[in-house]
Design an enzyme around this catalytic site. Structure first.
Site, mmCIF file in Angstrom:
data_model
loop_
_atom_site.group_PDB
_atom_site.id
_atom_site.type_symbol
_atom_site.label_atom_id
_atom_site.label_comp_id
_atom_site.label_asym_id
_atom_site.label_seq_id
_atom_site.Cartn_x
_atom_site.Cartn_y
_atom_site.Cartn_z
ATOM 1 N N LYS A 109 0.829 -1.212 0.000
ATOM 2 C CA LYS A 109 0.000 0.000 0.000
ATOM 3 C C LYS A 109 0.856 1.252 0.000
ATOM 4 O O LYS A 109 0.525 2.233 -0.657
ATOM 5 C CB LYS A 109 -0.957 -0.005 1.194
ATOM 6 N N LYS A 190 -5.468 -10.852 -5.525
ATOM 7 C CA LYS A 190 -6.696 -11.154 -4.779
ATOM 8 C C LYS A 190 -7.796 -10.151 -5.111
ATOM 9 O O LYS A 190 -7.518 -9.008 -5.469
ATOM 10 C CB LYS A 190 -6.414 -11.167 -3.271
ATOM 11 N N LYS A 193 -11.007 -4.628 -2.361
ATOM 12 C CA LYS A 193 -11.726 -3.351 -2.422
ATOM 13 C C LYS A 193 -10.801 -2.227 -2.855
ATOM 14 O O LYS A 193 -11.210 -1.285 -3.491
ATOM 15 C CB LYS A 193 -12.240 -2.964 -1.033
HETATM 16 P P1 AMP Z 1 -11.120 -6.263 4.636
HETATM 17 O O1 AMP Z 1 -12.143 -6.011 3.614
HETATM 18 O O2 AMP Z 1 -9.738 -6.032 4.140
HETATM 19 O O3 AMP Z 1 -11.422 -5.622 5.946
HETATM 20 O O4 AMP Z 1 -11.171 -7.837 4.924
HETATM 21 C C1 AMP Z 1 -12.155 -8.445 5.737
HETATM 22 C C2 AMP Z 1 -11.948 -9.927 5.752
HETATM 23 O O5 AMP Z 1 -12.126 -10.485 4.451
HETATM 24 C C3 AMP Z 1 -10.555 -10.364 6.215
HETATM 25 O O6 AMP Z 1 -10.667 -11.508 7.031
HETATM 26 C C4 AMP Z 1 -9.860 -10.720 4.931
HETATM 27 O O7 AMP Z 1 -8.859 -11.697 5.105
HETATM 28 C C5 AMP Z 1 -10.994 -11.271 4.093
HETATM 29 N N1 AMP Z 1 -10.733 -11.093 2.653
HETATM 30 C C6 AMP Z 1 -10.554 -9.908 2.005
HETATM 31 N N2 AMP Z 1 -10.326 -10.117 0.691
HETATM 32 C C7 AMP Z 1 -10.381 -11.465 0.500
HETATM 33 C C8 AMP Z 1 -10.236 -12.317 -0.645
HETATM 34 N N3 AMP Z 1 -10.013 -11.827 -1.856
HETATM 35 N N4 AMP Z 1 -10.358 -13.659 -0.446
HETATM 36 C C9 AMP Z 1 -10.588 -14.181 0.778
HETATM 37 N N5 AMP Z 1 -10.732 -13.430 1.888
HETATM 38 C C10 AMP Z 1 -10.636 -12.093 1.764
#
Ligand code: AMP
Ligand code: TRP
Length: 321
Positions: A109, A190, A193
């Protein structure tokens, strides 16, 4: 089992979040489980204040719609429990600059922004505090958070050695399938967002035609043999894994039934659409009553504070405050 996990209320929730994390939260919820919407973490991003406030409530409704039950677990908004920000400072005085600057997510980032915020560096310390405040034994997260979890364990052990046994050292738990859902347009990265390529992500609230279009256009390879093989067929394997996560099979079992990409994509669209439809319906109903959502958040924060408060005080006293 004492559990804690969190999700950032940034952007819209996508099926990577759902399959990688939120669905596990729902199946493992119990009276000892704490789930939080981490709005303090979202401040590391460029985000309009009104938008952040709105998305925080959107996420609350989404998590309820996905199946979290506030009568079973504790669901709360991180900033409404002041111990998270307080614990963050204590732990910043335990973590080192070196270990934080080695975190993959920080390096990625930071390399994309000039003048990035200090919060981007200390982000995993705030996360460690979230986990340690609740003495969590298990932390259900997607694969991208593994390194942050390792660091949390490190910080907890260092604190306990230096100041006495205060923290429980947590374990990360990942789903059997879909711990890392990949971008539909670029299966080498991956689904995320923060790198929104609109056609690469399926959002929890996409309508049927958007889901169909995105899956149809998903990047695969050209040899047209349906086989589960991440190295040689990452795009197709991503679709197979997504299919298996929703249908409760293994990816090779799904692969066996298909000989053409088109048929697989068509059935996958139908499966995703029908799996998300009831969540979308519940979300619309819940989101319509913002007063009720805010009241729920207040109750959640109160329940969370009863656990986080005493633990914070123990840590503060152990450090000499
Ligand atoms: P975040 O949106 O970054 O707050 O992520 C929230 C949760 O979603 C965390 O446990 C991440 O590890 C999981 N997560 C985010 N992106 C992915 C993805 N592409 N595949 C699997 N898990 C994800
Ligand atoms: N950093 C996590 C993510 O981006 C979100 C998060 C914050 C979290 N605090 C947490 C996850 C505590 C698990 C436990 O996905």
């Amino acid at each position: 089992m004492r559990i804690l996990s969190g999700i950032q209320p940034s952007g819209s929730m996508h099926i990577g979040n759902y399959l990688g994390a939120v669905r596990q939260w729902v199946t493992s919820q119990n009276p000892e489980a704490f789930y939080c919407i981490v709005d303090l973490h979202a401040l590391t991003l460029q985000i309009e204040p009104d938008k952040l406030r709105e998305q925080t409530i959107d996420y609350l409704a989404s998590l309820l719609a996905a199946g979290l039950d506030p009568d079973v677990c504790t669901l709360f908004i991180q900033s409404q429990v002041p111990y998270h920000a307080q614990m963050n400072w204590l732990l910043e005085c335990v973590a080192t600059y070196g270990e934080l600057s080695r975190m993959t997510q920080f390096k990625e980032k930071a390399s994309r922004q000039e003048g990035y915020r200090v919060g981007l560096l200390t982000y995993p310390v705030l996360m460690a505090g979230d986990i340690l405040l609740y003495s969590a034994e298990q932390v259900p997260v997607g694969q991208d958070q593994r390194q942050h979890l390792e660091l949390t364990r490190e910080i907890a052990e260092r604190f306990n050695n230096r100041y006495g046994e205060v923290f429980t050292v947590p374990e990360g738990v990942q789903p059997v399938a879909s711990a890392r859902v990949m971008d539909l347009q670029d299966p080498s990265r991956k689904m995320s967002k923060s790198l929104a390529s609109p056609m690469g992500l399926i959002y929890l609230f996409d309508d049927a035609s958007q889901i169909e279009k995105k899956i149809k256009k998903a990047v695969t390879d050209t040899d047209n043999e349906v086989r589960f093989d991440w190295d040689k067929k990452p795009g197709l394997s991503n679709l197979l894994e997504m299919f298996a996560s929703f249908s409760g099979e293994t990816p090779p079992q799904v692969a066996e039934r298909y000989s053409r990409y088109g048929d697989l994509k068509k059935d996958l669209s139908e499966l995703v659409i029908s799996s998300l439809a009831p969540i979308q319906q519940r979300y619309r109903e819940l989101r319509a009553d913002e007063g009720a959502l805010r009241a729920l958040a207040a109750q959640g924060a109160e329940k969370a504070s009863e656990v986080a408060g005493p633990l914070y005080r123990r840590a503060a006293v152990a450090m000499g405050l």
